[in-house]
Design a protein around this motif. Structure first.
Motif, mmCIF file in Angstrom:
data_model
loop_
_atom_site.group_PDB
_atom_site.id
_atom_site.type_symbol
_atom_site.label_atom_id
_atom_site.label_comp_id
_atom_site.label_asym_id
_atom_site.label_seq_id
_atom_site.Cartn_x
_atom_site.Cartn_y
_atom_site.Cartn_z
ATOM 1 N N ARG A 290 0.814 -1.214 0.000
ATOM 2 C CA ARG A 290 0.000 0.000 0.000
ATOM 3 C C ARG A 290 0.849 1.266 0.000
ATOM 4 O O ARG A 290 0.344 2.354 -0.286
ATOM 5 C CB ARG A 290 -0.937 0.005 1.211
ATOM 6 N N SER A 291 2.132 1.117 0.297
ATOM 7 C CA SER A 291 3.000 2.298 0.361
ATOM 8 C C SER A 291 3.607 2.649 -1.003
ATOM 9 O O SER A 291 4.208 3.705 -1.164
ATOM 10 C CB SER A 291 4.130 2.061 1.369
ATOM 11 N N SER B 101 -4.258 3.828 -0.644
ATOM 12 C CA SER B 101 -4.064 2.752 -1.617
ATOM 13 C C SER B 101 -4.607 1.433 -1.080
ATOM 14 O O SER B 101 -4.476 1.126 0.103
ATOM 15 C CB SER B 101 -2.576 2.590 -1.933
ATOM 16 N N LYS B 102 -5.215 0.656 -1.971
ATOM 17 C CA LYS B 102 -5.699 -0.680 -1.604
ATOM 18 C C LYS B 102 -4.633 -1.755 -1.829
ATOM 19 O O LYS B 102 -4.888 -2.934 -1.612
ATOM 20 C CB LYS B 102 -6.942 -1.022 -2.427
ATOM 21 N N GLY B 103 -3.476 -1.348 -2.317
ATOM 22 C CA GLY B 103 -2.412 -2.312 -2.547
ATOM 23 C C GLY B 103 -2.532 -3.023 -3.886
ATOM 24 O O GLY B 103 -1.899 -4.063 -4.102
ATOM 25 N N THR C 146 9.057 -4.448 2.099
ATOM 26 C CA THR C 146 7.744 -4.766 1.506
ATOM 27 C C THR C 146 7.765 -6.182 0.932
ATOM 28 O O THR C 146 8.843 -6.729 0.630
ATOM 29 C CB THR C 146 7.373 -3.779 0.384
ATOM 30 N N LYS C 147 6.594 -6.757 0.790
ATOM 31 C CA LYS C 147 6.484 -8.114 0.250
ATOM 32 C C LYS C 147 6.722 -8.109 -1.270
ATOM 33 O O LYS C 147 6.527 -7.082 -1.925
ATOM 34 C CB LYS C 147 5.101 -8.692 0.546
#
Length: 453
Positions: A25-26, A56-58, A86-87
């Motif tokens: 989301r970032s 943001s919804k990612g 982050t993933k």
């Protein structure tokens, strides 16, 4: 950042040029544009945000100018980490809202193209023509199963979606290269017009050139090719047996993914227009097995029916068949395939000129030769393998190694095994390519990996 409109990012023109990205989301639109711009001309980036919080919804969409660019970006960026902490992101080819899922890098439908070729083309000619766009897994030329002559149609399967997309974009337009997949939109909602390159081929006005054009049979545009869609898992043999109830079927192929699983679509072609019209009317909406409603549509078969005489003849034959369908007995009286009986009918689809069936050797026969077979994308059923490999004589048994895409064929006569290997190595049966080699001598009947694999 530039101001890209949402409608531009929700359209799929050209086909398969839009990515669906699952990310942190970032991650911002600028960061996505920066990382994905290495792969081609980006027409827009859209991060989906919550309407209330504006956060943001990612998930995001990245729109490229070309399908090959989007596919290459998917292949290279799927599983990559964009920022520390982050993933890894997930990258798919975005589909329309009517589609249940997006496509990933393993999707076979993105790697196989359907082409029109000169009837004089051999498989080697086909491969040499299209190998400049990428590594080819296999080529298949569709042939008349009775005469063995080419029908001027073929498939080319690449290892990567970007290679298939590049072939479609750059090859000579005379090949009419398209992805070997069905359209998903209902033809009843489309308006149709003539193809700008060939007025004899009707194409939906919103047609996706990356797929088979569905034909508007209401206006008299009938063809000999059908595309069947099913939600239930049907085998190649079941579909073949179902459509073979109507005389004249000459080609049937179930589309599979890279794991050998059915994609829920099959391409069927009849030798005459009447049989195709009858099959479409009788099997569209037919429940098989009970509760699973089949969807059957006409698709473009590449034949020119633009002349007034040709169109009149086509419409006359179709009208005759429609009258027979609508005035005749109901579907339930004409088509009564039982699920169990259809599933047990072995059918062989291949361009190999197979000898007649021969009896198996006695089970206690001594194996003089063993063949080691590698299957791609998945093993054929044992009954189909027995049907194919017994035709060369002296076959004792078929053994598939559990959990692997390999098997052994035991022969009581070395010459019979050699003939089977010569005829079947590198060939495709029921959509499965086989590598056929001599196996290492058996070690107390163990099935360890042979050195030749």
């Amino acid at each position: 950042a530039e101001n890209y409109s949402k409608p531009q990012l929700t359209t799929n023109d050209p086909p398969n040029s839009r990515l669906f990205v699952v990310t942190s989301r970032s991650i911002t639109e600028d960061e996505l544009r920066d990382r994905f711009s290495d792969f081609g001309d980006i027409q827009g980036v859209w991060v989906v945000k919550d309407k209330q919080t504006k956060e943001s919804k990612g998930i995001a969409y990245v729109k490229f100018a070309r399908s090959s660019q989007a596919c290459l970006a998917m292949e290279e960026m799927h599983g990559k980490v964009l920022m520390d902490g982050t993933k890894p992101i997930k990258v798919f080819i975005a589909q329309s809202r009517s589609s249940a899922t997006h496509r990933d890098v393993e999707d076979e439908q993105l790697t196989r193209i359907f082409v029109m070729i000169p009837k004089s083309f051999s498989e080697e000619d086909l491969k040499n023509t299209f190998k400049e766009y990428g590594d080819i897994e296999y080529c298949v030329i569709i042939k008349n199963k009775f005469t063995g002559e080419s029908k001027g149609l073929g498939y080319v399967r690449y290892y990567k979606p970007s290679e298939a997309a590049l072939a479609i974009e750059l090859c000579d337009k005379a090949y009419r290269a398209i992805l070997a997949e069905p359209r998903t939109k209902a033809s009843s909602t489309e308006e149709y017009k003539s193809s700008p390159t060939d007025p004899g081929i009707p194409v939906p006005s919103t047609a996706d050139p990356g797929s088979f054009p569905v034909v508007d049979y209401r206006s008299g545009d009938f063809t000999r090719c059908l595309m069947m869609s099913t939600r239930a898992g049907l085998t190649q043999e079941q579909i073949f047996a179902l459509f073979d109830i109507i005389p004249g079927m000459e080609y049937c192929e179930l589309q599979r993914d890279s794991y050998g699983m059915s994609k829920g679509h099959a391409l069927i072609r009849y030798s005459n227009l009447g049989s195709a019209v009858y099959a479409k009317e009788k099997l569209n909406g037919f429940e098989y097995p009970p509760g699973n409603r089949l969807v059957v549509n006409f698709i473009d078969d590449g034949e020119d029916r633009s002349s007034p005489v040709g169109r009149m003849a086509t419409q006359f034959v179709a009208a005759q068949m429609m009258a027979a369908v609508w005035n005749g007995p109901s579907t339930s009286q004409v088509v009564k395939p039982s699920f169990s009986s259809v599933s047990t009918v072995p059918r062989i689809q291949t361009d190999v000129n197979l000898p007649p069936l021969k009896k198996l050797a006695p089970p206690d026969s001594k194996a003089k030769e063993r063949l080691f077979v590698v299957f791609s994308p998945s093993p054929l059923p044992p009954d189909v393998l027995e049907d194919v490999f017994c035709r060369f004589g002296s076959l004792i048994e078929v053994h598939l190694v559990p959990g692997r895409k390999v098997g052994y064929m035991k022969y009581a006569d070395k010459q019979c095994a050699d003939e089977a290997m010569a005829a079947l190595h590198g060939r495709v049966v029921n959509g499965v390519k086989m590598k056929v080699m001599l196996a290492d001598p058996p070690r107390e009947e163990s099935h360890k990996r042979p050195r030749t694999y």
